[in-house]
Design a protein around this motif. Structure first.
Motif, PDB file in Angstrom:
ATOM      1  N   VAL A 204      36.966 121.384  64.321  1.00  0.00           N
ATOM      2  CA  VAL A 204      38.134 121.571  63.139  1.00  0.00           C
ATOM      3  C   VAL A 204      39.326 122.361  63.462  1.00  0.00           C
ATOM      4  O   VAL A 204      40.481 122.472  62.765  1.00  0.00           O
ATOM      5  CB  VAL A 204      37.316 121.827  61.892  1.00  0.00           C
ATOM      6  CG1 VAL A 204      37.957 122.280  60.774  1.00  0.00           C
ATOM      7  CG2 VAL A 204      36.079 121.019  61.516  1.00  0.00           C
ATOM      8  N   SER A 205      39.239 123.030  64.623  1.00  0.00           N
ATOM      9  CA  SER A 205      40.584 123.916  64.904  1.00  0.00           C
ATOM     10  C   SER A 205      41.586 122.899  65.393  1.00  0.00           C
ATOM     11  O   SER A 205      42.063 122.957  66.541  1.00  0.00           O
ATOM     12  CB  SER A 205      40.108 124.680  66.331  1.00  0.00           C
ATOM     13  OG  SER A 205      38.957 125.308  65.780  1.00  0.00           O
ATOM     14  N   SER A 206      42.213 122.110  64.370  1.00  0.00           N
ATOM     15  CA  SER A 206      43.301 121.437  64.789  1.00  0.00           C
ATOM     16  C   SER A 206      44.347 121.194  63.558  1.00  0.00           C
ATOM     17  O   SER A 206      43.746 121.240  62.452  1.00  0.00           O
ATOM     18  CB  SER A 206      42.900 119.897  65.074  1.00  0.00           C
ATOM     19  OG  SER A 206      44.275 119.063  65.200  1.00  0.00           O
ATOM     20  N   TRP A 207      45.477 121.381  63.611  1.00  0.00           N
ATOM     21  CA  TRP A 207      46.457 121.165  62.386  1.00  0.00           C
ATOM     22  C   TRP A 207      46.222 120.191  61.705  1.00  0.00           C
ATOM     23  O   TRP A 207      46.291 120.038  60.260  1.00  0.00           O
ATOM     24  CB  TRP A 207      47.867 121.301  62.935  1.00  0.00           C
ATOM     25  CG  TRP A 207      48.373 122.697  63.100  1.00  0.00           C
ATOM     26  CD1 TRP A 207      48.644 123.282  64.438  1.00  0.00           C
ATOM     27  CD2 TRP A 207      48.533 124.164  62.295  1.00  0.00           C
ATOM     28  NE1 TRP A 207      48.767 124.639  64.448  1.00  0.00           N
ATOM     29  CE2 TRP A 207      48.738 124.950  63.235  1.00  0.00           C
ATOM     30  CE3 TRP A 207      48.140 124.110  60.924  1.00  0.00           C
ATOM     31  CZ2 TRP A 207      49.129 126.044  62.731  1.00  0.00           C
ATOM     32  CZ3 TRP A 207      48.276 125.439  60.565  1.00  0.00           C
ATOM     33  CH2 TRP A 207      48.620 126.772  61.469  1.00  0.00           C
ATOM     34  N   ILE A 208      45.531 119.045  62.061  1.00  0.00           N
ATOM     35  CA  ILE A 208      45.469 117.658  61.507  1.00  0.00           C
ATOM     36  C   ILE A 208      44.437 118.018  60.248  1.00  0.00           C
ATOM     37  O   ILE A 208      44.474 117.308  59.338  1.00  0.00           O
ATOM     38  CB  ILE A 208      45.235 116.440  62.262  1.00  0.00           C
ATOM     39  CG1 ILE A 208      45.366 115.272  61.583  1.00  0.00           C
ATOM     40  CG2 ILE A 208      43.749 116.633  62.911  1.00  0.00           C
ATOM     41  CD1 ILE A 208      46.862 114.892  61.281  1.00  0.00           C
ATOM     42  N   TYR A 209      43.436 118.803  60.541  1.00  0.00           N
ATOM     43  CA  TYR A 209      42.416 119.198  59.508  1.00  0.00           C
ATOM     44  C   TYR A 209      43.001 120.070  58.440  1.00  0.00           C
ATOM     45  O   TYR A 209      42.140 120.269  57.467  1.00  0.00           O
ATOM     46  CB  TYR A 209      41.300 119.776  60.357  1.00  0.00           C
ATOM     47  CG  TYR A 209      40.425 118.938  61.095  1.00  0.00           C
ATOM     48  CD1 TYR A 209      39.569 117.966  60.387  1.00  0.00           C
ATOM     49  CD2 TYR A 209      40.545 118.873  62.401  1.00  0.00           C
ATOM     50  CE1 TYR A 209      38.406 117.170  61.251  1.00  0.00           C
ATOM     51  CE2 TYR A 209      39.793 117.881  63.390  1.00  0.00           C
ATOM     52  CZ  TYR A 209      38.755 117.164  62.646  1.00  0.00           C
ATOM     53  OH  TYR A 209      38.301 116.459  63.534  1.00  0.00           O
ATOM     54  N   ALA A 210      44.259 120.602  58.661  1.00  0.00           N
ATOM     55  CA  ALA A 210      44.800 121.442  57.409  1.00  0.00           C
ATOM     56  C   ALA A 210      45.412 120.835  56.214  1.00  0.00           C
ATOM     57  O   ALA A 210      45.635 121.218  55.222  1.00  0.00           O
ATOM     58  CB  ALA A 210      45.770 122.393  58.119  1.00  0.00           C
ATOM     59  N   PHE A 211      45.460 119.281  56.490  1.00  0.00           N
ATOM     60  CA  PHE A 211      46.242 118.848  55.433  1.00  0.00           C
ATOM     61  C   PHE A 211      45.713 118.335  54.143  1.00  0.00           C
ATOM     62  O   PHE A 211      46.166 118.343  52.989  1.00  0.00           O
ATOM     63  CB  PHE A 211      47.041 117.403  55.792  1.00  0.00           C
ATOM     64  CG  PHE A 211      47.944 117.877  56.919  1.00  0.00           C
ATOM     65  CD1 PHE A 211      49.540 117.905  56.158  1.00  0.00           C
ATOM     66  CD2 PHE A 211      48.117 117.888  58.158  1.00  0.00           C
ATOM     67  CE1 PHE A 211      50.482 118.022  57.133  1.00  0.00           C
ATOM     68  CE2 PHE A 211      49.050 118.353  59.020  1.00  0.00           C
ATOM     69  CZ  PHE A 211      50.348 118.367  58.464  1.00  0.00           C
ATOM     70  N   GLY A 212      44.193 118.176  54.043  1.00  0.00           N
ATOM     71  CA  GLY A 212      43.411 118.234  52.805  1.00  0.00           C
ATOM     72  C   GLY A 212      43.774 119.415  52.041  1.00  0.00           C
ATOM     73  O   GLY A 212      44.031 119.356  50.887  1.00  0.00           O
ATOM     74  N   MET A 213      43.564 120.727  52.725  1.00  0.00           N
ATOM     75  CA  MET A 213      43.472 121.878  51.964  1.00  0.00           C
ATOM     76  C   MET A 213      45.049 122.222  51.408  1.00  0.00           C
ATOM     77  O   MET A 213      45.147 122.734  50.366  1.00  0.00           O
ATOM     78  CB  MET A 213      43.179 122.957  52.913  1.00  0.00           C
ATOM     79  CG  MET A 213      43.012 124.407  52.132  1.00  0.00           C
ATOM     80  SD  MET A 213      41.709 124.314  50.828  1.00  0.00           S
ATOM     81  CE  MET A 213      42.408 125.279  49.453  1.00  0.00           C
ATOM     82  N   ALA A 214      45.792 121.733  52.432  1.00  0.00           N
ATOM     83  CA  ALA A 214      47.555 121.886  52.004  1.00  0.00           C
ATOM     84  C   ALA A 214      47.782 120.869  50.517  1.00  0.00           C
ATOM     85  O   ALA A 214      48.464 121.500  49.659  1.00  0.00           O
ATOM     86  CB  ALA A 214      48.290 121.445  53.112  1.00  0.00           C
ATOM     87  N   SER A 215      47.139 119.844  50.720  1.00  0.00           N
ATOM     88  CA  SER A 215      47.162 119.031  49.367  1.00  0.00           C
ATOM     89  C   SER A 215      46.694 119.640  48.228  1.00  0.00           C
ATOM     90  O   SER A 215      47.538 119.511  47.101  1.00  0.00           O
ATOM     91  CB  SER A 215      46.773 117.678  49.746  1.00  0.00           C
ATOM     92  OG  SER A 215      46.931 116.889  51.034  1.00  0.00           O
ATOM     93  N   LEU A 216      45.533 120.109  48.440  1.00  0.00           N
ATOM     94  CA  LEU A 216      45.191 121.011  47.338  1.00  0.00           C
ATOM     95  C   LEU A 216      45.985 121.995  46.548  1.00  0.00           C
ATOM     96  O   LEU A 216      46.096 122.280  45.633  1.00  0.00           O
ATOM     97  CB  LEU A 216      43.677 121.469  47.606  1.00  0.00           C
ATOM     98  CG  LEU A 216      42.358 120.570  47.821  1.00  0.00           C
ATOM     99  CD1 LEU A 216      41.295 121.493  48.286  1.00  0.00           C
ATOM    100  CD2 LEU A 216      42.220 119.768  46.474  1.00  0.00           C
ATOM    101  N   ALA A 217      46.495 122.773  47.661  1.00  0.00           N
ATOM    102  CA  ALA A 217      47.471 124.002  47.263  1.00  0.00           C
ATOM    103  C   ALA A 217      48.831 123.246  46.430  1.00  0.00           C
ATOM    104  O   ALA A 217      48.989 124.074  45.712  1.00  0.00           O
ATOM    105  CB  ALA A 217      47.924 124.643  48.593  1.00  0.00           C
ATOM    106  N   ALA A 218      49.101 122.253  47.082  1.00  0.00           N
ATOM    107  CA  ALA A 218      50.321 121.614  46.488  1.00  0.00           C
ATOM    108  C   ALA A 218      50.040 121.273  45.135  1.00  0.00           C
ATOM    109  O   ALA A 218      50.657 121.288  43.902  1.00  0.00           O
ATOM    110  CB  ALA A 218      50.896 120.434  47.138  1.00  0.00           C
TER     111      ALA A 218
END
Lengths: 49, 227
Positions: free
Chosen positions: B43-57
């Motif tokens: 999971v240590s890759s930026w590509i896994y961050a976009f789900g959580m980033a969507s939730l933040a937005a």
């Protein structure tokens, strides 16, 4: 508000293909983000077992 | 009530439907899975961050929308703070969609529906579709010539598919209800289900990881709870 309603927007076209500049920018930003997400190293966790 | 319960509730005698529901929930989603302390190393890759980033937005969308709805159009059309909040609402929606699309691309190329994760994929698709409807009703609420134009462009298409009576884009009051009550509840509920399904099944492992891979077998297994 008036600006939004009256501005026609900037359109770019190549042959039959037309796209609004704002939409093109958003698509390019998404592609760049996708590429960076795959290429940039992820920071190490502070504590990992 | 003798002694502490096992984390999955298996030692408890169950004789009511509430007890059975709780046992089922704890088996499907024990606390260690719901709020894991660690994630597998893949999971240590930026590509896994976009789900959580969507939730933040999405959180910013909801909060700014709440402020707009509490103060009303007479506020956000005339005051500086109203204009600012209106813009925050618009740009957080733009970010939400942008991040969601990158999340979608990432999950598509990972074939993230593998390993019993089909419903996670489907709920993501539905969340995207309902978000588009929510954004469309948002454009209708600008109460300017732009929104009028969009409404009268859209009404013929909606009438043609037979939903114009329940989804009347020319009815501003109805669009307010869709935009600030029904559709946010819809998006919110699907997103919650989507996230819970991610927690139940875990983050999808890389395509080239084998089923016997230690990271896959013990992905959420600090307490050796059920998977």
């Amino acid at each position: 508000m008036d600006i939004v309603a009256s501005a026609p927007g900037i359109y770019l076209g190549w042959g039959a293909f037309t796209i609004q500049l704002g939409n093109l920018i958003v698509i390019v930003v998404m592609l760049v983000l996708f590429a960076l997400a795959l290429l940039l190293p992820f920071p190490k966790a502070r504590r990992r077992r | 009530m003798s002694g502490p319960l096992a984390p999955d509730g298996q030692d408890e005698e169950v004789y009511t439907w509430t007890g059975r529901v709780r046992r089922w929930l704890l088996r499907r989603l024990p606390p260690q899975k719901l709020l894991p302390q660690d994630q597998p190393s893949y999971v240590s890759s930026w590509i896994y961050a976009f789900g959580m980033a969507s939730l933040a937005a999405f959180a910013v969308v909801i909060l700014s929308g709440l402020v707009l709805s509490l103060n009303g159009p007479a506020w956000y059309h005339v005051s500086s703070l109203g204009h600012f909040t209106n813009s925050v609402h618009l740009w957080s929606v733009e970010l939400f969609f942008l991040l969601m699309v990158v999340h979608l691309w990432g999950k598509y190329w990972m074939a993230a529906w593998r390993g019993g994760r089909v419903l996670t994929w489907i709920t993501g698709v539905i969340a995207f579709a309902v978000s588009i409807a929510a954004a469309f009703t948002g454009y209708l609420l600008q109460t300017n010539f732009d929104s009028q134009w969009i409404a009268f462009e859209g009404k013929d298409a909606l009438n043609a598919v037979g939903i114009g009576a329940w989804f009347n884009v020319a009815d501003l009051g109805q669009m307010f209800t869709w935009h600030i009550v029904l559709l946010p509840i819809g998006v919110g509920a699907i997103v919650v289900l989507h996230v819970l399904l991610v927690r139940v099944h875990g983050v999808v492992p890389p395509i080239d990881a084998t089923e016997e891979d230690d990271q896959v077998v013990h992905a959420y297994n600090e307490s050796e709870g059920p998977r």
